[in-house]
Structures are given as C-alpha cells and as structure tokens.
Design a protein around this motif. Structure first.
Motif, PDB file in Angstrom:
ATOM      1  N   GLY A 157      35.461  19.574  -2.804  1.00 41.21           N
ATOM      2  CA  GLY A 157      35.443  19.059  -1.449  1.00 41.21           C
ATOM      3  C   GLY A 157      34.540  19.900  -0.564  1.00 41.21           C
ATOM      4  O   GLY A 157      34.071  20.966  -0.947  1.00 41.21           O
ATOM      5  N   LEU A 158      34.296  19.390   0.649  1.00 40.83           N
ATOM      6  CA  LEU A 158      33.504  20.138   1.624  1.00 40.83           C
ATOM      7  C   LEU A 158      34.427  20.983   2.483  1.00 40.83           C
ATOM      8  O   LEU A 158      35.549  20.580   2.778  1.00 40.83           O
ATOM      9  N   PRO A 159      34.009  22.179   2.910  1.00 43.50           N
ATOM     10  CA  PRO A 159      32.690  22.776   2.700  1.00 43.50           C
ATOM     11  C   PRO A 159      32.577  23.625   1.427  1.00 43.50           C
ATOM     12  O   PRO A 159      31.565  24.268   1.218  1.00 43.50           O
ATOM     13  N   ALA A 160      33.638  23.643   0.602  1.00 42.06           N
ATOM     14  CA  ALA A 160      33.638  24.502  -0.588  1.00 42.06           C
ATOM     15  C   ALA A 160      32.424  24.255  -1.465  1.00 42.06           C
ATOM     16  O   ALA A 160      31.828  25.194  -2.008  1.00 42.06           O
ATOM     17  N   LEU A 161      32.026  22.991  -1.615  1.00 39.91           N
ATOM     18  CA  LEU A 161      30.889  22.672  -2.463  1.00 39.91           C
ATOM     19  C   LEU A 161      29.607  23.302  -1.931  1.00 39.91           C
ATOM     20  O   LEU A 161      28.858  23.929  -2.682  1.00 39.91           O
ATOM     21  N   CYS A 162      29.369  23.150  -0.626  1.00 44.26           N
ATOM     22  CA  CYS A 162      28.157  23.717  -0.023  1.00 44.26           C
ATOM     23  C   CYS A 162      28.162  25.243  -0.094  1.00 44.26           C
ATOM     24  O   CYS A 162      27.140  25.876  -0.362  1.00 44.26           O
ATOM     25  N   LEU A 163      29.336  25.814   0.122  1.00 39.43           N
ATOM     26  CA  LEU A 163      29.436  27.276   0.148  1.00 39.43           C
ATOM     27  C   LEU A 163      29.417  27.890  -1.246  1.00 39.43           C
ATOM     28  O   LEU A 163      29.368  29.112  -1.379  1.00 39.43           O
ATOM     29  N   ASP A 208      38.432  13.522  -7.693  1.00 36.76           N
ATOM     30  CA  ASP A 208      39.329  13.154  -6.590  1.00 36.76           C
ATOM     31  C   ASP A 208      38.624  13.269  -5.244  1.00 36.76           C
ATOM     32  O   ASP A 208      39.201  12.923  -4.213  1.00 36.76           O
ATOM     33  N   ASN A 209      37.390  13.740  -5.249  1.00 37.70           N
ATOM     34  CA  ASN A 209      36.609  13.894  -4.021  1.00 37.70           C
ATOM     35  C   ASN A 209      35.690  12.695  -3.808  1.00 37.70           C
ATOM     36  O   ASN A 209      35.282  12.041  -4.768  1.00 37.70           O
ATOM     37  N   PRO A 210      35.325  12.409  -2.537  1.00 40.16           N
ATOM     38  CA  PRO A 210      34.395  11.303  -2.271  1.00 40.16           C
ATOM     39  C   PRO A 210      33.053  11.525  -2.970  1.00 40.16           C
ATOM     40  O   PRO A 210      32.651  12.655  -3.217  1.00 40.16           O
ATOM     41  N   PHE A 211      32.358  10.433  -3.273  1.00 37.91           N
ATOM     42  CA  PHE A 211      31.040  10.469  -3.909  1.00 37.91           C
ATOM     43  C   PHE A 211      31.068  11.183  -5.264  1.00 37.91           C
ATOM     44  O   PHE A 211      30.063  11.697  -5.727  1.00 37.91           O
ATOM     45  N   ILE A 212      32.227  11.252  -5.877  1.00 38.61           N
ATOM     46  CA  ILE A 212      32.424  11.916  -7.171  1.00 38.61           C
ATOM     47  C   ILE A 212      31.912  13.360  -7.117  1.00 38.61           C
ATOM     48  O   ILE A 212      31.345  13.885  -8.086  1.00 38.61           O
ATOM     49  N   LEU A 213      32.112  14.020  -5.977  1.00 35.83           N
ATOM     50  CA  LEU A 213      31.704  15.413  -5.830  1.00 35.83           C
ATOM     51  C   LEU A 213      32.629  16.320  -6.638  1.00 35.83           C
ATOM     52  O   LEU A 213      33.824  16.060  -6.763  1.00 35.83           O
TER      53      LEU A 213
END
Length: 226
Positions: free
Chosen positions: A156-162, A148-153
């Motif tokens: 979502g950001l910033p959760a992914l980076c963190l 459900d996130n852009p770019f099939i991530l």
C-alpha cells in the motif's frame, strides 16, 4: 516409468513407454523449461483420450485439467486476494506463460514491459519517466497475479514509494496534507509525466515572486494605493 496405453485397430490395448520428446522436441533447446517437461513427465499434464489412438487420431491427447485447475495441481492458487489480474481470474495462465519452455525467466512469453504491453495501452512515452518503467520492471511495484492493494500493487501507499524513496519529505514540522495521508498519487503520476518530478500538472519552481529590486517599484505602488 510412465506407460502409454493406446488402442490397436483390433480394439486391444498397446502398452509402451510415454516419451513425447521422441517426436515433440522443438522446445527442448530453450533455456528455461517447465520441470515436468524437462523430466519427460508429460502425463503430469496430458493424458490419452478415451477410445482414441495416438498419433493416428486427432485430439487423442488431452489435458488432465482445464486452465488454472491444471496448474493448481502443482502450483499454489493465485486468485484468492481482493484484486486479481484479469488472466489469472479467468484461469488463462498460458496467456502470459508458456507451458513447456521459454527463453525467459518464469516461462514468460516476453520480457520486461513487452509482456505487459500485450494487453495494456502504452502510455509510457512521457518526458519524465519513473525509473522502473524506463527499465521495464513493472513487477517492482505490481504483483503480476494478485494483491489486496489497488492496481495489484505489492504494498500500500506510502510504503511502496518509501521502499525506494527517502522518507525525509514526510518528516518536517509542517507536512502537506496529501503527503501526511500517504497519498503520493494525488500529485504524482506513478509511470510518467510531461512535468518534472512526475507531477500531474505543472507547478512553478518559484511559487512566490522573488523579493528583488526589479519588483520593488511595483510593490511600493501597490502599498501607496492602500
């Protein structure tokens, strides 16, 4: 036991055990095997075409379903999220996976980033590269099927980076607006960059001129002109 019914020349039926591996055995040596194939349950996916004799006639053996409809008989449907990977959306599961066996995990045709580069352009030769990209671990950040996130991530950001990076950069008294909004990609490229810290554009280490004696005459000259 699974029985194969095939036609004799007289139009009568012949019943015999269905074990395709008696002739089709090339894939058995691979380390990862699809469970129906490993169990000899070929009829889970294949069936005898009507009025055809196998192996005498071509196209005598057909699939019991087309594309992802065949796979979804056993596997959960993976095309229900907001963003779906192209091959998944088109039902082309075997574009990435082999249906019988593979030397790779998940029955993938290739390993690591090589799998993704079969379609995606290789833009990953920058001076400064993101760790997962260097290691070819695209699936750390991306879901290969849907999201459900852009770019099939995966998140979502910033959760992914963190999930990997320290959150202390977002906890100061004054926080840069893109950081506060969790828009890490406003300044950083997630794959790689010619600039340090994966920045999208170059940024000086010392944003302000250092207050040293070497620039003092210049400062005093400016002040006298005011």
């Amino acid at each position: 036991m699974t029985i194969l019914l095939s036609l004799l020349g007289t139009g009568t039926l012949r019943a015999e055990p269905l074990d395709c591996r008696r002739c089709h055995s090339d894939s058995e040596k691979a380390s990862v095997r699809h469970s129906p194939f490993a169990a000899g349950e070929c009829s889970s996916c294949h069936q005898l075409a009507q009025d055809k004799r196998h192996p005498e006639q071509k196209e005598a053996i057909v699939l019991v379903g087309d594309g992802s409809k065949l796979c979804s008989q056993c596997h959960e449907a993976l095309d229900t999220a907001k963003n779906v990977h192209g091959p998944v959306a088109s039902g082309d599961c075997i574009f990435c996976h082999t249906p019988h066996s593979s030397p790779n995990d998940k029955l993938l045709k290739d390993t690591g980033i090589a799998q993704c580069l079969n379609c995606h352009e290789n833009k990953f030769q920058q001076k400064y590269m993101h760790g997962p990209v260097v290691e070819g671990k695209c699936f750390i950040c991306h879901d290969p099927h849907q999201s459900d996130n852009p770019f099939i991530l995966k998140m979502g950001l910033p959760a992914l980076c963190l999930s990997c990076h320290d959150a202390s950069a977002m906890s100061g008294k004054s926080v840069h607006a893109p950081v506060r909004k969790g828009n890490c990609l406003a300044c950083h490229d997630s794959h790689g960059s010619p600039y340090r810290k994966h920045l999208r554009k170059d940024f000086q280490e010392n944003f302000y001129l250092p207050s040293t004696l070497t620039i003092l005459p210049f400062v005093l000259t400016v002040m006298r002109r005011r």
